[in-house]
Motif scaffolding. Sequence first.
Motif, PDB file in Angstrom:
ATOM      1  N   ARG A  27       6.254 -39.237  17.772  1.00 29.52           N
ATOM      2  CA  ARG A  27       6.568 -40.228  18.817  1.00 29.52           C
ATOM      3  C   ARG A  27       8.038 -40.210  19.234  1.00 29.52           C
ATOM      4  N   SER A  28       8.870 -39.516  18.459  1.00 30.56           N
ATOM      5  CA  SER A  28      10.299 -39.465  18.781  1.00 30.56           C
ATOM      6  C   SER A  28      10.569 -38.539  19.959  1.00 30.56           C
ATOM      7  N   LYS A  29      11.439 -38.992  20.849  1.00 30.27           N
ATOM      8  CA  LYS A  29      11.821 -38.180  22.008  1.00 30.27           C
ATOM      9  C   LYS A  29      13.235 -37.634  21.882  1.00 30.27           C
ATOM     10  N   ARG A  30      13.950 -38.107  20.870  1.00 33.99           N
ATOM     11  CA  ARG A  30      15.322 -37.627  20.656  1.00 33.99           C
ATOM     12  C   ARG A  30      15.658 -37.704  19.168  1.00 33.99           C
ATOM     13  N   VAL A  31      16.778 -37.110  18.792  1.00 31.22           N
ATOM     14  CA  VAL A  31      17.221 -37.131  17.404  1.00 31.22           C
ATOM     15  C   VAL A  31      17.928 -38.461  17.133  1.00 31.22           C
ATOM     16  N   ILE A  42      18.923 -40.955   6.942  1.00 33.98           N
ATOM     17  CA  ILE A  42      17.705 -40.380   7.524  1.00 33.98           C
ATOM     18  C   ILE A  42      17.990 -39.895   8.942  1.00 33.98           C
ATOM     19  N   VAL A  43      17.614 -38.645   9.190  1.00 35.13           N
ATOM     20  CA  VAL A  43      17.676 -38.083  10.536  1.00 35.13           C
ATOM     21  C   VAL A  43      16.237 -37.845  10.992  1.00 35.13           C
ATOM     22  N   THR A  44      15.865 -38.457  12.100  1.00 34.18           N
ATOM     23  CA  THR A  44      14.515 -38.309  12.632  1.00 34.18           C
ATOM     24  C   THR A  44      14.558 -37.414  13.862  1.00 34.18           C
ATOM     25  N   LYS A  53      18.372 -28.263  13.897  1.00 39.61           N
ATOM     26  CA  LYS A  53      19.052 -28.997  14.960  1.00 39.61           C
ATOM     27  C   LYS A  53      19.673 -30.296  14.441  1.00 39.61           C
ATOM     28  N   ALA A  54      19.240 -30.735  13.261  1.00 35.09           N
ATOM     29  CA  ALA A  54      19.782 -31.970  12.697  1.00 35.09           C
ATOM     30  C   ALA A  54      21.203 -31.788  12.181  1.00 35.09           C
ATOM     31  N   GLU A  55      21.538 -30.572  11.745  1.00 35.44           N
ATOM     32  CA  GLU A  55      22.845 -30.341  11.115  1.00 35.44           C
ATOM     33  C   GLU A  55      24.018 -30.613  12.042  1.00 35.44           C
ATOM     34  N   PRO A  56      24.022 -30.114  13.285  1.00 33.96           N
ATOM     35  CA  PRO A  56      25.165 -30.426  14.156  1.00 33.96           C
ATOM     36  C   PRO A  56      25.255 -31.911  14.515  1.00 33.96           C
ATOM     37  N   ILE A  57      24.094 -32.573  14.641  1.00 31.72           N
ATOM     38  CA  ILE A  57      24.098 -34.017  14.926  1.00 31.72           C
ATOM     39  C   ILE A  57      24.756 -34.767  13.767  1.00 31.72           C
TER      40      ILE A  57
END
Length: 244
Positions: A27-31, A42-44, A53-57
Amino acid sequence: MIKKLEPNQKVLMHPEVGKVILKKNPRSKRVTLKVKVDGSIIVTLPQSLPYKKAEPILHQNIAWVKVQLKKVKESQKKKLLSFDSRFQVRTKVLRILPHDQTTMVAKGREDKIDLLVPKTWKIASSEVQEQLQEAMIEILRQEAKYYLPNRTRTLATQKGIAINTIRIKNVKTRWGSCSSKSNINLSLYLMLLPDSLIDYVILHELAHIKHQNHSAAFWSHLENLLPGAKQLDKKLNGYRIPFL
């Protein structure tokens, strides 16, 4: 390094903040990045996005994460119960005190409630903290059952409002609620508030019997029941349960 955890989850070990949980959500549309009250990070991510893609965020927001983790640690220290803990429960002072016995016991007097804890117990340990919180909740429950229903009926009678049942609940996220059937639910943690704010919460819920919303009509009705209600509402927002 990213390690597998379970389906739709992985763990990233970050050199500065430690364990970070990565989750996929259809259901997520963005990080999104979140630091929970227990200190977990928590990174969703959207289902279609690679975990990498979570690492740079995370890297871009690492300073913010550190600030949130510091706040969590400070909050946890404040909430730790000790032999110096004191809480005002309406007209009584609730104290945590050491004693020579081997079991924990609560003793009430006219103006005091003493929660007596074996002095040999490691009071900072998670096990003892859990027992203390359970005991505190039970004390508040008994005090609430003695005071809140009678006070609610008194205020309802004074204002000419018909109510159904009154229930005392262990609810941490709201002070009270009112159902469409005129049932009033009140949090036992109200006992930690000043009497003026307890009355405000009760009258707030009584006002919902006529208006099941927070419209202008509701606030006007509440103001008629309790002049200065808006100011009391702002004051209430500054209160937090001190030991949870």
